[in-house]
Write a protein that holds these residues in place. Structure first.
Motif, PDB file in Angstrom:
ATOM      1  N   LEU A 149       0.828  -1.205   0.000  1.00  0.00           N
ATOM      2  CA  LEU A 149       0.000   0.000   0.000  1.00  0.00           C
ATOM      3  C   LEU A 149       0.861   1.253   0.000  1.00  0.00           C
ATOM      4  CD1 LEU A 149      -2.938  -0.988   2.370  1.00  0.00           C
ATOM      5  CD2 LEU A 149      -3.037  -0.619  -0.111  1.00  0.00           C
ATOM      6  N   GLU A 150       1.983   1.221   0.688  1.00  0.00           N
ATOM      7  CA  GLU A 150       2.904   2.358   0.642  1.00  0.00           C
ATOM      8  C   GLU A 150       3.501   2.507  -0.752  1.00  0.00           C
ATOM      9  OE1 GLU A 150       5.808   1.916   3.701  1.00  0.00           O
ATOM     10  OE2 GLU A 150       4.402   2.403   5.328  1.00  0.00           O
ATOM     11  N   MET A 151       3.830   1.387  -1.383  1.00  0.00           N
ATOM     12  CA  MET A 151       4.428   1.433  -2.710  1.00  0.00           C
ATOM     13  C   MET A 151       3.485   2.077  -3.729  1.00  0.00           C
ATOM     14  SD  MET A 151       5.859  -1.651  -5.112  1.00  0.00           S
ATOM     15  CE  MET A 151       4.245  -2.081  -5.725  1.00  0.00           C
ATOM     16  N   VAL A 152       2.177   1.812  -3.598  1.00  0.00           N
ATOM     17  CA  VAL A 152       1.215   2.372  -4.550  1.00  0.00           C
ATOM     18  C   VAL A 152       0.663   3.705  -4.077  1.00  0.00           C
ATOM     19  CG1 VAL A 152       0.602   0.078  -5.407  1.00  0.00           C
ATOM     20  CG2 VAL A 152      -0.790   1.123  -3.599  1.00  0.00           C
ATOM     21  N   GLY A 153       1.235   4.240  -2.994  1.00  0.00           N
ATOM     22  CA  GLY A 153       0.853   5.568  -2.530  1.00  0.00           C
ATOM     23  C   GLY A 153      -0.433   5.623  -1.750  1.00  0.00           C
ATOM     24  N   GLN A 170      -8.667   2.893  -6.529  1.00  0.00           N
ATOM     25  CA  GLN A 170      -9.101   1.502  -6.591  1.00  0.00           C
ATOM     26  C   GLN A 170      -8.188   0.683  -7.501  1.00  0.00           C
ATOM     27  OE1 GLN A 170     -13.426   0.641  -6.879  1.00  0.00           O
ATOM     28  NE2 GLN A 170     -13.693   2.862  -6.797  1.00  0.00           N
ATOM     29  N   GLN A 171      -7.777   1.287  -8.618  1.00  0.00           N
ATOM     30  CA  GLN A 171      -6.907   0.546  -9.525  1.00  0.00           C
ATOM     31  C   GLN A 171      -5.541   0.304  -8.893  1.00  0.00           C
ATOM     32  OE1 GLN A 171      -6.979  -1.711 -11.519  1.00  0.00           O
ATOM     33  NE2 GLN A 171      -7.355  -0.838 -13.541  1.00  0.00           N
ATOM     34  N   ARG A 172      -5.073   1.258  -8.108  1.00  0.00           N
ATOM     35  CA  ARG A 172      -3.796   1.061  -7.417  1.00  0.00           C
ATOM     36  C   ARG A 172      -3.903  -0.028  -6.354  1.00  0.00           C
ATOM     37  NH1 ARG A 172      -1.799   6.739  -5.493  1.00  0.00           N
ATOM     38  NH2 ARG A 172      -3.885   7.507  -6.012  1.00  0.00           N
ATOM     39  N   VAL A 173      -5.045  -0.109  -5.684  1.00  0.00           N
ATOM     40  CA  VAL A 173      -5.272  -1.220  -4.758  1.00  0.00           C
ATOM     41  C   VAL A 173      -5.253  -2.545  -5.522  1.00  0.00           C
ATOM     42  CG1 VAL A 173      -6.928  -2.306  -3.185  1.00  0.00           C
ATOM     43  CG2 VAL A 173      -6.573   0.160  -3.099  1.00  0.00           C
ATOM     44  N   ALA A 174      -5.877  -2.557  -6.701  1.00  0.00           N
ATOM     45  CA  ALA A 174      -5.905  -3.774  -7.512  1.00  0.00           C
ATOM     46  C   ALA A 174      -4.499  -4.201  -7.924  1.00  0.00           C
ATOM     47  CB  ALA A 174      -6.775  -3.558  -8.749  1.00  0.00           C
ATOM     48  N   VAL A 175      -3.650  -3.231  -8.259  1.00  0.00           N
ATOM     49  CA  VAL A 175      -2.264  -3.548  -8.602  1.00  0.00           C
ATOM     50  C   VAL A 175      -1.541  -4.116  -7.385  1.00  0.00           C
ATOM     51  CG1 VAL A 175      -0.038  -2.584  -9.295  1.00  0.00           C
ATOM     52  CG2 VAL A 175      -2.122  -1.869 -10.481  1.00  0.00           C
ATOM     53  N   GLU A 198      -4.927  12.364 -15.713  1.00  0.00           N
ATOM     54  CA  GLU A 198      -3.955  12.466 -14.617  1.00  0.00           C
ATOM     55  C   GLU A 198      -3.776  11.126 -13.917  1.00  0.00           C
ATOM     56  OE1 GLU A 198      -3.247  15.005 -10.468  1.00  0.00           O
ATOM     57  OE2 GLU A 198      -4.870  15.557 -11.846  1.00  0.00           O
ATOM     58  N   THR A 199      -4.886  10.423 -13.706  1.00  0.00           N
ATOM     59  CA  THR A 199      -4.818   9.146 -13.011  1.00  0.00           C
ATOM     60  C   THR A 199      -4.198   8.075 -13.901  1.00  0.00           C
ATOM     61  OG1 THR A 199      -6.835   9.784 -11.842  1.00  0.00           O
ATOM     62  CG2 THR A 199      -6.130   7.506 -11.640  1.00  0.00           C
ATOM     63  N   ARG A 200      -4.458   8.147 -15.216  1.00  0.00           N
ATOM     64  CA  ARG A 200      -3.805   7.218 -16.140  1.00  0.00           C
ATOM     65  C   ARG A 200      -2.295   7.346 -16.043  1.00  0.00           C
ATOM     66  NH1 ARG A 200      -7.768   8.921 -19.970  1.00  0.00           N
ATOM     67  NH2 ARG A 200      -6.206  10.148 -21.093  1.00  0.00           N
ATOM     68  N   ALA A 201      -1.819   8.583 -15.969  1.00  0.00           N
ATOM     69  CA  ALA A 201      -0.373   8.809 -15.867  1.00  0.00           C
ATOM     70  C   ALA A 201       0.186   8.225 -14.575  1.00  0.00           C
ATOM     71  CB  ALA A 201      -0.071  10.303 -15.949  1.00  0.00           C
ATOM     72  N   ALA A 202      -0.570   8.357 -13.474  1.00  0.00           N
ATOM     73  CA  ALA A 202      -0.114   7.829 -12.185  1.00  0.00           C
ATOM     74  C   ALA A 202      -0.038   6.307 -12.206  1.00  0.00           C
ATOM     75  CB  ALA A 202      -1.047   8.301 -11.073  1.00  0.00           C
ATOM     76  N   VAL A 203      -1.028   5.654 -12.813  1.00  0.00           N
ATOM     77  CA  VAL A 203      -1.022   4.196 -12.890  1.00  0.00           C
ATOM     78  C   VAL A 203       0.101   3.720 -13.816  1.00  0.00           C
ATOM     79  CG1 VAL A 203      -2.334   2.165 -13.647  1.00  0.00           C
ATOM     80  CG2 VAL A 203      -3.452   3.950 -12.289  1.00  0.00           C
ATOM     81  N   THR A 204       0.345   4.470 -14.890  1.00  0.00           N
ATOM     82  CA  THR A 204       1.447   4.132 -15.792  1.00  0.00           C
ATOM     83  C   THR A 204       2.780   4.193 -15.056  1.00  0.00           C
ATOM     84  OG1 THR A 204       0.266   4.913 -17.754  1.00  0.00           O
ATOM     85  CG2 THR A 204       2.677   4.840 -17.886  1.00  0.00           C
ATOM     86  N   GLU A 205       2.985   5.253 -14.270  1.00  0.00           N
ATOM     87  CA  GLU A 205       4.216   5.368 -13.478  1.00  0.00           C
ATOM     88  C   GLU A 205       4.322   4.208 -12.489  1.00  0.00           C
ATOM     89  OE1 GLU A 205       4.513   9.138 -11.597  1.00  0.00           O
ATOM     90  OE2 GLU A 205       4.444  10.275 -13.467  1.00  0.00           O
ATOM     91  N   LEU A 206       3.202   3.798 -11.917  1.00  0.00           N
ATOM     92  CA  LEU A 206       3.198   2.692 -10.973  1.00  0.00           C
ATOM     93  C   LEU A 206       3.634   1.391 -11.657  1.00  0.00           C
ATOM     94  CD1 LEU A 206       2.572   1.319  -8.307  1.00  0.00           C
ATOM     95  CD2 LEU A 206       0.158   1.268  -8.978  1.00  0.00           C
ATOM     96  N   LEU A 207       3.120   1.135 -12.851  1.00  0.00           N
ATOM     97  CA  LEU A 207       3.497  -0.088 -13.562  1.00  0.00           C
ATOM     98  C   LEU A 207       4.985  -0.099 -13.894  1.00  0.00           C
ATOM     99  CD1 LEU A 207       0.416  -0.600 -15.916  1.00  0.00           C
ATOM    100  CD2 LEU A 207       0.978  -1.852 -13.819  1.00  0.00           C
ATOM    101  N   ARG A 208       5.528   1.059 -14.252  1.00  0.00           N
ATOM    102  CA  ARG A 208       6.969   1.131 -14.502  1.00  0.00           C
ATOM    103  C   ARG A 208       7.735   0.870 -13.202  1.00  0.00           C
ATOM    104  NH1 ARG A 208       8.896   0.673 -19.093  1.00  0.00           N
ATOM    105  NH2 ARG A 208      10.550   0.000 -17.716  1.00  0.00           N
ATOM    106  N   ALA A 209       7.235   1.398 -12.094  1.00  0.00           N
ATOM    107  CA  ALA A 209       7.889   1.187 -10.809  1.00  0.00           C
ATOM    108  C   ALA A 209       7.837  -0.283 -10.397  1.00  0.00           C
ATOM    109  CB  ALA A 209       7.237   2.051  -9.734  1.00  0.00           C
ATOM    110  N   VAL A 210       6.752  -0.961 -10.753  1.00  0.00           N
ATOM    111  CA  VAL A 210       6.604  -2.376 -10.450  1.00  0.00           C
ATOM    112  C   VAL A 210       7.681  -3.191 -11.161  1.00  0.00           C
ATOM    113  CG1 VAL A 210       5.134  -4.366 -10.970  1.00  0.00           C
ATOM    114  CG2 VAL A 210       4.160  -2.351  -9.862  1.00  0.00           C
ATOM    115  N   LEU A 227       0.589   4.994 -21.785  1.00  0.00           N
ATOM    116  CA  LEU A 227       1.091   3.692 -21.356  1.00  0.00           C
ATOM    117  C   LEU A 227       1.896   3.039 -22.476  1.00  0.00           C
ATOM    118  CD1 LEU A 227       1.295   1.491 -19.283  1.00  0.00           C
ATOM    119  CD2 LEU A 227      -1.058   0.805 -19.808  1.00  0.00           C
ATOM    120  N   ILE A 228       1.442   3.211 -23.703  1.00  0.00           N
ATOM    121  CA  ILE A 228       2.189   2.682 -24.847  1.00  0.00           C
ATOM    122  C   ILE A 228       3.567   3.330 -24.930  1.00  0.00           C
ATOM    123  CG2 ILE A 228       2.265   2.700 -27.378  1.00  0.00           C
ATOM    124  CD1 ILE A 228      -0.821   2.277 -27.262  1.00  0.00           C
TER     125      ILE A 228
END
Length: 248
Positions: A149-153, A170-175, A198-210, A227-228
């Protein structure tokens, strides 16, 4: 044309030239048809696919091109009419239900466009579900949930339920939930499809961090240009076949 990665392929973004990375996913000759006769839908017509370990790989194509079908076959959620899928050298297409269930618990995480969270559970409880299924000891489970949860902010949102969170949260929780059991492969089907820019960009950054932080290979189907652009390589699904556009 196969999306095969070989030693002649340019190194991925930010890396130095060297031997081709190990392959996480190898698919050969995947065919999947729904229906029969004139109404038959030929989703995949002999797809060959290689996904190197530790990369974010995006699959794009028009709606109905078969992206979800491909991800379902790679993840063992569906079986091809013909062809094979190997995950880290193990063939999925011949596995029984018990073997596949173990694979989903231990090796593959899934993220879907619809989030798929349990409404009555808190964010922390949702993330902890896969760990409970594996009977992970309480202290280890709680620590893993806290770190994710800390990792996904969302460390400050652990006790909130899905209805109290935004779509992006919610999507960050799902990740985070998909990463609970430290999978080798994360499969994401249109994970930013219902989110604002804005949220798409945040989730994209999260996937790169993963990819960087958890060492996970990510295979994502998407229409999202951001994301592409963030992917290590982009594959186009067209006429039931994969073609590679190459590393970004």
């Amino acid at each position: 044309m196969s999306a095969t990665h070989d030693a002649k392929t340019p190194a991925r973004r930010g890396s130095t030239p060297g031997p081709a990375p190990e392959t996480m996913i190898t698919a050969r000759g995947l065919v999947r048809t729904y229906g029969s006769g004139r109404t038959a839908v030929h989703a995949l017509r002999g797809v060959d696919l290689d996904v190197p370990r530790g990369e974010l790989v995006a699959v794009r194509g028009r709606s109905g091109a078969g992206k979800t079908t491909l991800l379902n076959l790679v993840g063992g959620l569906d079986r091809p009419d013909s062809g094979s899928v190997l995950l880290d050298g193990a063939e999925l297409t011949g596995m029984g239900e018990k073997q596949l269930s173990a694979l989903w618990r231990e090796r593959i995480g899934f993220v879907f466009q619809s989030f798929g969270l349990v409404p009555v559970l808190t964010a922390a409880e949702n993330v902890g579900v896969p760990l409970r299924l594996r009977r992970t000891p309480w202290r280890e489970r709680e620590e893993r949930v806290r770190l994710l949860l800390e990792m996904v902010g969302l460390g400050d949102h652990a006790e909130q339920r899905p209805g109290e969170l935004s779509g992006g949260q919610q999507q960050r929780v799902a990740v985070a939930r998909a990463l609970a059991n430290r999978p080798a492969l994360l499969i994401a089907d249109e994970p930013t499809g219902q989110l604002d820019a804005e949220t798409r960009a945040a989730v994209t950054e999260l996937l790169r961090a993963v990819v960087a932080g958890e060492g996970v290979t990510v295979l994502v189907a998407t229409h999202d240009d951001g994301l592409i652009a963030a992917a290590d390589r982009v594959l186009e699904l067209r006429d039931g076949l994969i073609t590679e556009e190459g590393p970004r």
